[in-house]
Design a protein around this motif. Structure first.
Motif, PDB file in Angstrom:
ATOM      1  N   LYS A 126     -19.417  -5.640   1.780  1.00 17.59           N
ATOM      2  CA  LYS A 126     -18.336  -6.300   2.524  1.00 17.59           C
ATOM      3  C   LYS A 126     -18.775  -6.826   3.889  1.00 17.59           C
ATOM      4  CE  LYS A 126     -14.222  -4.644   0.290  1.00 17.59           C
ATOM      5  NZ  LYS A 126     -13.615  -3.391  -0.124  1.00 17.59           N
ATOM      6  N   LYS A 157      -3.411   1.228   8.196  1.00 20.14           N
ATOM      7  CA  LYS A 157      -3.325   0.085   7.274  1.00 20.14           C
ATOM      8  C   LYS A 157      -1.962  -0.595   7.352  1.00 20.14           C
ATOM      9  CE  LYS A 157      -6.365   2.204   3.856  1.00 20.14           C
ATOM     10  NZ  LYS A 157      -6.672   2.449   2.443  1.00 20.14           N
ATOM     11  N   GLU A 174     -18.781   4.194  -1.736  1.00 21.83           N
ATOM     12  CA  GLU A 174     -17.739   3.343  -2.313  1.00 21.83           C
ATOM     13  C   GLU A 174     -18.234   2.628  -3.558  1.00 21.83           C
ATOM     14  OE1 GLU A 174     -15.091   0.677  -0.027  1.00 21.83           O
ATOM     15  OE2 GLU A 174     -15.952   1.668   1.706  1.00 21.83           O
ATOM     16  N   ALA A 188      -6.386   9.627  -0.666  1.00 24.50           N
ATOM     17  CA  ALA A 188      -6.349  10.261   0.663  1.00 24.50           C
ATOM     18  C   ALA A 188      -4.929  10.691   1.036  1.00 24.50           C
ATOM     19  CB  ALA A 188      -6.877   9.275   1.704  1.00 24.50           C
ATOM     20  N   LYS A 221       0.836  -1.203   0.000  1.00 26.26           N
ATOM     21  CA  LYS A 221       0.000   0.000   0.000  1.00 26.26           C
ATOM     22  C   LYS A 221       0.873   1.256   0.000  1.00 26.26           C
ATOM     23  CE  LYS A 221      -3.921  -2.207   2.332  1.00 26.26           C
ATOM     24  NZ  LYS A 221      -4.897  -2.360   1.251  1.00 26.26           N
ATOM     25  N   VAL A 238      -6.824  -3.383   7.249  1.00 29.53           N
ATOM     26  CA  VAL A 238      -7.251  -1.978   7.273  1.00 29.53           C
ATOM     27  C   VAL A 238      -8.139  -1.739   8.490  1.00 29.53           C
ATOM     28  CG1 VAL A 238      -8.611  -0.232   6.064  1.00 29.53           C
ATOM     29  CG2 VAL A 238      -7.130  -1.777   4.771  1.00 29.53           C
ATOM     30  N   GLU A 281      -3.911   7.135   7.059  1.00 31.06           N
ATOM     31  CA  GLU A 281      -4.592   7.923   6.031  1.00 31.06           C
ATOM     32  C   GLU A 281      -5.711   8.761   6.591  1.00 31.06           C
ATOM     33  OE1 GLU A 281      -4.577   4.775   2.379  1.00 31.06           O
ATOM     34  OE2 GLU A 281      -6.456   5.789   2.868  1.00 31.06           O
ATOM     35  N   GLU A 282      -5.915   9.860   5.955  1.00 32.22           N
ATOM     36  CA  GLU A 282      -7.101  10.689   6.174  1.00 32.22           C
ATOM     37  C   GLU A 282      -8.345   9.845   5.837  1.00 32.22           C
ATOM     38  OE1 GLU A 282      -8.646  14.414   3.388  1.00 32.22           O
ATOM     39  OE2 GLU A 282      -7.232  12.955   2.645  1.00 32.22           O
ATOM     40  N   PHE A 283      -9.409   9.990   6.609  1.00 31.64           N
ATOM     41  CA  PHE A 283     -10.670   9.293   6.366  1.00 31.64           C
ATOM     42  C   PHE A 283     -11.460  10.040   5.295  1.00 31.64           C
ATOM     43  CE2 PHE A 283     -15.203   8.680   7.241  1.00 31.64           C
ATOM     44  CZ  PHE A 283     -15.287   7.301   7.237  1.00 31.64           C
ATOM     45  N   ILE A 320      -9.121   4.576  -3.209  1.00 32.31           N
ATOM     46  CA  ILE A 320      -8.873   3.989  -1.878  1.00 32.31           C
ATOM     47  C   ILE A 320      -7.720   2.994  -1.991  1.00 32.31           C
ATOM     48  CG2 ILE A 320      -9.796   2.680   0.060  1.00 32.31           C
ATOM     49  CD1 ILE A 320     -12.601   3.501  -0.806  1.00 32.31           C
ATOM     50  N   GLU A 321      -7.851   2.094  -2.948  1.00 29.85           N
ATOM     51  CA  GLU A 321      -6.816   1.073  -3.092  1.00 29.85           C
ATOM     52  C   GLU A 321      -6.873   0.492  -4.491  1.00 29.85           C
ATOM     53  OE1 GLU A 321      -7.468  -2.619  -1.113  1.00 29.85           O
ATOM     54  OE2 GLU A 321      -9.517  -2.771  -1.838  1.00 29.85           O
TER      55      GLU A 321
HETATM   56  P1  AMP Z   1      -8.917  -1.322   1.495  1.00 29.97           P
HETATM   57  O1  AMP Z   1      -8.548  -2.740   1.811  1.00 29.97           O
HETATM   58  O2  AMP Z   1      -7.791  -0.364   1.423  1.00 29.97           O
HETATM   59  O3  AMP Z   1      -9.944  -1.198   0.391  1.00 29.97           O
HETATM   60  O4  AMP Z   1      -9.802  -0.854   2.762  1.00 29.97           O
HETATM   61  C1  AMP Z   1     -10.904  -1.602   3.199  1.00 29.97           C
HETATM   62  C2  AMP Z   1     -12.052  -0.678   3.472  1.00 29.97           C
HETATM   63  O5  AMP Z   1     -11.678   0.308   4.435  1.00 29.97           O
HETATM   64  C3  AMP Z   1     -12.493   0.112   2.266  1.00 29.97           C
HETATM   65  O6  AMP Z   1     -13.356  -0.619   1.460  1.00 29.97           O
HETATM   66  C4  AMP Z   1     -13.140   1.318   2.912  1.00 29.97           C
HETATM   67  O7  AMP Z   1     -14.441   1.002   3.341  1.00 29.97           O
HETATM   68  C5  AMP Z   1     -12.300   1.541   4.151  1.00 29.97           C
HETATM   69  N1  AMP Z   1     -11.255   2.559   3.902  1.00 29.97           N
HETATM   70  C6  AMP Z   1      -9.973   2.342   3.545  1.00 29.97           C
HETATM   71  N2  AMP Z   1      -9.294   3.507   3.422  1.00 29.97           N
HETATM   72  C7  AMP Z   1     -10.188   4.484   3.692  1.00 29.97           C
HETATM   73  C8  AMP Z   1     -10.099   5.917   3.760  1.00 29.97           C
HETATM   74  N3  AMP Z   1      -8.957   6.561   3.529  1.00 29.97           N
HETATM   75  N4  AMP Z   1     -11.233   6.587   4.067  1.00 29.97           N
HETATM   76  C9  AMP Z   1     -12.384   5.962   4.338  1.00 29.97           C
HETATM   77  N5  AMP Z   1     -12.520   4.626   4.323  1.00 29.97           N
HETATM   78  C10 AMP Z   1     -11.444   3.883   3.998  1.00 29.97           C
END
Ligand code: AMP
Ligand code: GLY
Length: 423
Positions: free
Chosen positions: A214, A143, A192, A118, A103, A153, A185-187, A282-283
């Motif tokens: 999810k 993360k 989504e 973010a 990441k 995460v 990370e900033e929220f 986000i990713e």
């Molecule tokens: P990821 O595995 O990085 O997709 O993160 C899993 C879940 O965490 C995502 O589907 C989002 O719901 C939440 N998430 C991850 N990063 C953020 C972020 N910067 N702001 C808000 N929600 C996040």
């Protein structure tokens, strides 16, 4: 062509189903596969993360094309090893799979090339991570850097939770070496959605958008899972939004990866937050989503094998994909207890009756068959996938099919598609 698909989930069942329809597919193998895949491919008993054994199998059996489902073998370099033996493969090299494998790599790339994502910090010491948390606003997201089976995460509502998350990842090593570094990370606030594209190193062909569910239970309650249901397309991504995702996120990423000497090939799965400022990344995942792949495959009219081969050969600019107009949707049926502990071996009946319904496709994930009977052999077990004129109709059809499946040991959400239906 002789083809090997790597993996054993609903994703791989739907890929095998779509590939088997191609006139270019002469023989189809799947490692390790499942009971549903065994009806359309020859299953080979090699685990999806046993890269060396998979490469040996492909070489010994003169496989022409390998399609890799999950991320672990990609991050471990299966495509590099196959290509070194002149075996074509669909998926990124290990260097390009770092988009999902680290990441921190992904965030640094976004920062260097101004790809909207973010604000973040990257830390290899818990003290400096905590100092960053102290200086920033909550909610905040902690993360693990590496692959953590979707569990790395932690969204933290306050600073104490965030400090605890850092300890959990870095000091208690909850995800092993994946937590040697953390990203903080900033929220981001918003809705989504996911966006899938095929890439060949330089050009991209958009697949469709999707929305996953999810959480384990109705109303998005309960623990996070690999995904309990999905539909495609996602109404939040209209044509204008899709264009800005391509122009601001996907194309800059492909150019950045080429510029960094890590040209990206395969499917690129962007997890997005649609915020008031526009789409933010986000990713990235370097593989198809599961369950999202299941509704994607039944929505596609074109030959998937042509497109996957074009991605591997660098000729995607010649591919134009055709899609059904319908919405497609999947309801995942899982073993009671998932995503926590559960027991394998409960019997499932009625899958054929469900699958015989018009517009219904039942893909298998964790299943096993013995003496003509079907048993659960995993957390997520079936993907009841439907095609209909809108989300409400696809949902209704899916739950009619789910009702035909007689499996006291299983459960499913009863509200897949609620967000699109409520719009
Ligand atoms: P990821 O595995 O990085 O997709 O993160 C899993 C879940 O965490 C995502 O589907 C989002 O719901 C939440 N998430 C991850 N990063 C953020 C972020 N910067 N702001 C808000 N929600 C996040
Ligand atoms: N369904 C989410 C994923 O495949 O990561």
């Amino acid at each position: 062509m002789k083809i090997l698909v790597v993996g054993s989930g609903g994703r791989e069942h739907s890929l095998c189903w779509a590939i088997a329809k191609s006139p270019r597919c002469d023989e189809l193998f799947c490692a390790p596969g499942n009971a549903g895949i065994a009806n359309i491919a020859i299953c080979v008993d090699i685990a999806a993360d046993n890269v060396d054994a998979l490469v040996t199998f492909a070489s010994d059996n003169k496989i022409n094309f390998v399609v890799v489902g999950p991320e672990a073998p990609l991050v471990d370099g299966i495509v590099d090893k196959l290509e070194a033996l002149n075996i074509k493969a669909f998926g990124p090299s290990a260097a390009a799979a770092a988009l999902e494998g680290s990441k921190g790599f992904m965030k640094d790339l976004c920062s260097k090339y101004s790809i909207p994502s973010a604000k973040y910090g990257r830390f290899d010491k818990p003290e400096s991570a905590k100092e960053f948390i102290l200086r920033n606003q909550t909610p905040i997201v902690v993360k693990a850097d590496g692959l953590a089976a979707g569990k790395g995460v932690i969204v933290c509502q306050n600073k104490n939770q965030a400090y605890a998350a850092v300890d959990h990842i870095m000091t208690e090593h909850a995800f092993g070496g994946a937590g040697d570094e953390v990203i903080i990370e900033e929220f981001m606030e918003g809705e989504e959605a996911s966006f899938f594209v095929l890439v060949d190193g330089k050009s991209a062909v958009a697949l469709r958008s999707a929305q996953d569910h999810k959480a384990a239970y109705d109303g998005d309650e309960g623990p996070n899972t690999g995904g309990m249901g999905a539909y495609t397309p996602a109404p939040v991504i209209d044509d204008t939004m899709a264009k800005s995702i391509m122009d601001e996120i996907i194309k800059p990423t492909i150019n950045a990866m080429a510029n960094e000497g890590r040209p990206y090939k395969g499917v690129l799965y962007a997890g997005l937050m649609i915020t008031s400022k526009g789409p933010q990344l986000i990713e990235y995942n370097v593989r198809f989503g599961d369950p999202e792949c299941q509704p994607l495959m039944i929505a596609l009219k074109s030959d998937i094998l042509d497109a996957l081969v074009a991605s591997a050969e660098g000729t995607l600019d010649k591919i134009k994909l055709k899609w059904h107009d319908d919405v497609t949707l999947v309801v995942v049926m899982a073993t009671k207890g998932y995503p926590g502990g559960y027991k394998n071996g409960t019997e499932i009946k009625g899958v054929k009756e469900a699958g015989d319904m018009d517009g219904v496709f039942v893909f298998h994930s964790g299943t096993k068959s013995e003496n003509g009977k079907l048993f659960a052999a995993g957390g997520r077990v079936l993907g009841v996938t439907t095609k209909a004129k809108n989300v409400a109709a696809a949902q209704k059809l899916a739950y009619k099919a789910v009702a035909k499946i007689d499996w006291p040991g299983g459960f499913n959400r009863t509200d897949i598609g609620w967000r699109a239906i409520n719009r």
